[in-house]
Design a protein around this motif. Structure first.
Motif, PDB file in Angstrom:
ATOM      1  N   ASP A 107       0.845  -1.184   0.000  1.00 49.38           N
ATOM      2  CA  ASP A 107       0.000   0.000   0.000  1.00 49.38           C
ATOM      3  C   ASP A 107       0.888   1.244   0.000  1.00 49.38           C
ATOM      4  OD1 ASP A 107      -1.500   2.286   1.471  1.00 49.38           O
ATOM      5  OD2 ASP A 107      -3.094   0.857   1.026  1.00 49.38           O
ATOM      6  N   LEU A 108       0.648   2.168  -0.941  1.00 49.50           N
ATOM      7  CA  LEU A 108       1.494   3.353  -1.062  1.00 49.50           C
ATOM      8  C   LEU A 108       1.368   4.302   0.119  1.00 49.50           C
ATOM      9  CD1 LEU A 108       1.232   4.371  -4.844  1.00 49.50           C
ATOM     10  CD2 LEU A 108       3.170   3.330  -3.669  1.00 49.50           C
ATOM     11  N   LYS A 109       0.266   4.247   0.838  1.00 54.24           N
ATOM     12  CA  LYS A 109       0.077   5.145   1.981  1.00 54.24           C
ATOM     13  C   LYS A 109       0.662   4.573   3.271  1.00 54.24           C
ATOM     14  CE  LYS A 109      -4.103   7.510   0.339  1.00 54.24           C
ATOM     15  NZ  LYS A 109      -5.548   7.795   0.625  1.00 54.24           N
ATOM     16  N   THR A 110       0.397   3.317   3.518  1.00 54.97           N
ATOM     17  CA  THR A 110       0.791   2.716   4.800  1.00 54.97           C
ATOM     18  C   THR A 110       2.054   1.865   4.711  1.00 54.97           C
ATOM     19  OG1 THR A 110      -0.528   0.716   4.425  1.00 54.97           O
ATOM     20  CG2 THR A 110      -1.632   2.611   5.433  1.00 54.97           C
ATOM     21  N   PHE A 111       2.463   1.497   3.464  1.00 55.34           N
ATOM     22  CA  PHE A 111       3.587   0.593   3.199  1.00 55.34           C
ATOM     23  C   PHE A 111       3.295  -0.834   3.670  1.00 55.34           C
ATOM     24  CE2 PHE A 111       6.094   4.678   3.992  1.00 55.34           C
ATOM     25  CZ  PHE A 111       5.968   5.080   2.673  1.00 55.34           C
ATOM     26  N   LYS A 112       2.049  -1.118   4.003  1.00 53.97           N
ATOM     27  CA  LYS A 112       1.667  -2.449   4.436  1.00 53.97           C
ATOM     28  C   LYS A 112       1.677  -3.426   3.264  1.00 53.97           C
ATOM     29  CE  LYS A 112      -2.209  -5.008   6.496  1.00 53.97           C
ATOM     30  NZ  LYS A 112      -3.605  -4.923   7.007  1.00 53.97           N
ATOM     31  N   THR A 113       2.207  -4.624   3.506  1.00 57.85           N
ATOM     32  CA  THR A 113       2.203  -5.667   2.491  1.00 57.85           C
ATOM     33  C   THR A 113       0.775  -6.168   2.271  1.00 57.85           C
ATOM     34  OG1 THR A 113       4.460  -6.379   3.011  1.00 57.85           O
ATOM     35  CG2 THR A 113       3.033  -7.967   1.888  1.00 57.85           C
ATOM     36  N   LEU A 114       0.363  -6.215   1.011  1.00 60.51           N
ATOM     37  CA  LEU A 114      -0.999  -6.634   0.678  1.00 60.51           C
ATOM     38  C   LEU A 114      -1.053  -8.092   0.229  1.00 60.51           C
ATOM     39  CD1 LEU A 114      -2.120  -3.444  -1.277  1.00 60.51           C
ATOM     40  CD2 LEU A 114      -2.537  -3.999   1.132  1.00 60.51           C
ATOM     41  N   ILE A 115      -0.099  -8.481  -0.629  1.00 63.21           N
ATOM     42  CA  ILE A 115      -0.115  -9.840  -1.179  1.00 63.21           C
ATOM     43  C   ILE A 115       1.213 -10.102  -1.880  1.00 63.21           C
ATOM     44  CG2 ILE A 115      -1.049  -9.221  -3.441  1.00 63.21           C
ATOM     45  CD1 ILE A 115      -2.810 -11.739  -3.299  1.00 63.21           C
ATOM     46  N   HIS A 116       1.540 -11.381  -2.072  1.00 65.51           N
ATOM     47  CA  HIS A 116       2.699 -11.787  -2.875  1.00 65.51           C
ATOM     48  C   HIS A 116       2.158 -12.463  -4.135  1.00 65.51           C
ATOM     49  CE1 HIS A 116       5.802 -11.189   0.300  1.00 65.51           C
ATOM     50  NE2 HIS A 116       4.765 -11.394   1.096  1.00 65.51           N
ATOM     51  N   VAL A 117       2.617 -12.001  -5.302  1.00 66.72           N
ATOM     52  CA  VAL A 117       2.170 -12.585  -6.565  1.00 66.72           C
ATOM     53  C   VAL A 117       3.300 -13.440  -7.146  1.00 66.72           C
ATOM     54  CG1 VAL A 117       1.280 -12.131  -8.874  1.00 66.72           C
ATOM     55  CG2 VAL A 117       0.739 -10.551  -6.998  1.00 66.72           C
ATOM     56  N   PRO A 118       3.065 -14.721  -7.389  1.00 66.40           N
ATOM     57  CA  PRO A 118       4.104 -15.583  -7.972  1.00 66.40           C
ATOM     58  C   PRO A 118       4.510 -15.098  -9.366  1.00 66.40           C
ATOM     59  CG  PRO A 118       2.334 -16.910  -7.035  1.00 66.40           C
ATOM     60  CD  PRO A 118       1.845 -15.488  -7.042  1.00 66.40           C
ATOM     61  N   THR A 119       5.811 -15.189  -9.649  1.00 63.85           N
ATOM     62  CA  THR A 119       6.342 -14.804 -10.959  1.00 63.85           C
ATOM     63  C   THR A 119       7.189 -15.956 -11.491  1.00 63.85           C
ATOM     64  OG1 THR A 119       8.376 -13.854 -10.042  1.00 63.85           O
ATOM     65  CG2 THR A 119       6.451 -12.392 -10.207  1.00 63.85           C
ATOM     66  N   GLY A 120       7.934 -15.684 -12.544  1.00 63.98           N
ATOM     67  CA  GLY A 120       8.930 -16.643 -13.008  1.00 63.98           C
ATOM     68  C   GLY A 120      10.122 -16.639 -12.073  1.00 63.98           C
ATOM     69  N   GLN A 121      11.163 -17.366 -12.448  1.00 57.65           N
ATOM     70  CA  GLN A 121      12.337 -17.508 -11.595  1.00 57.65           C
ATOM     71  C   GLN A 121      13.247 -16.282 -11.651  1.00 57.65           C
ATOM     72  OE1 GLN A 121      14.384 -21.296 -12.205  1.00 57.65           O
ATOM     73  NE2 GLN A 121      12.469 -22.205 -12.903  1.00 57.65           N
ATOM     74  N   PHE A 122      13.593 -15.793 -10.475  1.00 64.02           N
ATOM     75  CA  PHE A 122      14.454 -14.633 -10.272  1.00 64.02           C
ATOM     76  C   PHE A 122      13.856 -13.373 -10.908  1.00 64.02           C
ATOM     77  CE2 PHE A 122      18.104 -11.794 -10.449  1.00 64.02           C
ATOM     78  CZ  PHE A 122      18.627 -11.978  -9.188  1.00 64.02           C
ATOM     79  N   ALA A 123      12.797 -12.882 -10.286  1.00 68.08           N
ATOM     80  CA  ALA A 123      12.165 -11.637 -10.725  1.00 68.08           C
ATOM     81  C   ALA A 123      13.123 -10.473 -10.456  1.00 68.08           C
ATOM     82  CB  ALA A 123      10.856 -11.425  -9.971  1.00 68.08           C
TER      83      ALA A 123
END
Length: 336
Positions: A107-123
């Protein structure tokens, strides 16, 4: 009459060159922002719409005041941080975590982590494409790119490449460009279908890392491992020219108003290149910075440049880069 016209043209040319020289002469390091945390570093992102600078460092992002360097906040992650992209319309930011093969959403206001989105290897590198309204990660080891819809924070497509992708840029009109470092080419992606539509060689450049674009002239600027900056026509892939830069360029910046290209070189220099026209460029200065200052962020409002670096231990056999000495990390602030 002809002589008078030629004399006028000659004087105008002299004044133009003088203007470039005066502008380049003003570039200097004006401040240093010390950052008290440990670990390596990679990309840095400046928020020209606010007062914030997002700095990757170890397993976190340090958010600092872009004018004073004062700490605003810290975003903790599980693995190594590489790139930061901002989506102001949705109030969210995205951080690539190379070792975790994911993108962290905050979140840009609070810097709280919202979620982790899986990507390919070594984003690694990351881009917000304002045409498709998607966040795109460059995944080195899996040789692909993950397309994330920030409205749902779901991966909606995977772009398969033939080599290691470094950094991407968008023309804002439906094309995305990515440095395929392994193949020494720029791959062109259709931002509607997310398919590769062209593979453009960057020869005589080799293994480009940094990439920036001038959307007005449709010119791409690729910073290469063999100390060359390649200027390419973004419409057809033609190499317009090459210019000498320093060693270990890992990022390229472009100031839209000043029409100036910056190559941040890990050897400890900043190559400053003036775009005189769409097909004419000139190196106007090589500013001494600091060893390790290989990435850069350009503030499009204040025209300030930011380069992270520090002090290093002797490089050991097998290390990709020398390790940063604890407590030495800082951001160099350069002003024109």
């Amino acid at each position: 009459m002809k002589k008078t016209w030629l004399l006028t043209l000659f004087i105008a040319s002299l004044l133009m060159v003088s203007g470039y020289a005066q502008q380049s002469a003003g570039y200097r390091i004006t401040k240093t922002f010390p950052i008290k945390s440990d670990g390596g570093y990679d990309y840095i992102t400046v928020d020209s719409a606010s007062n914030r600078l997002y700095v990757s460092h170890g397993n976190q992002v340090n958010v600092v005041d872009k004018v004073t360097g004062d700490s605003i906040g810290v975003i903790k992650t599980d693995k190594d941080v590489h790139g930061i992209a901002l989506v102001h319309a949705l109030g969210k930011g995205y951080i690539t975590n190379g070792g975790a093969n994911s993108a962290l959403v905050f979140d840009l206001k609070t810097f709280k982590t919202l979620i982790h989105v899986p990507t390919g290897q070594f984003a690694d590198g990351i881009l917000y494409d304002d045409f498709s309204k998607k966040v795109i990660t460059c995944n080195g080891k899996s040789k692909n790119m993950t397309v994330i819809d920030p409205a749902t924070d779901k991966a909606v497509a995977t772009i398969t490449l033939t080599g290691w992708p470094e950094t991407a840029a968008s023309d804002g009109k439906g094309r995305i460009y990515v440095n395929n470092a392994e193949k020494s080419e720029i791959d062109v992606i259709d931002a509607k279908t997310f398919k590769v539509i062209n593979n453009w060689p960057i020869a005589p450049g080799k293994s480009a890392s940094g990439l920036a674009i001038d959307r007005a002239t449709m010119r791409l600027f690729a910073g290469c491992d063999n100390k060359l900056l390649v200027v390419m026509n973004a419409n057809n892939g033609k190499v317009i020219t090459t210019l000498p830069i320093g060693d270990e360029c890992d990022a390229v910046g472009f100031d839209k108003k000043l029409r100036t290209v910056y190559s941040s070189n890990g050897e400890g220099t900043l190559t400053i290149i003036k775009e005189q026209s769409a097909n004419k460029f000139a190196v106007v200065k090589n500013l001494k910075t600091k060893e390790g200052a290989r990435t850069i962020a350009v503030d499009q409002v204040s025209h300030t440049l930011y380069l992270p670096t520090g002090e290093f231990e002797p490089k050991k056999a097998g290390d990709f880069r020398p390790k940063l000495k604890p407590g030495s990390f800082r951001v160099l602030v350069v002003n024109p």
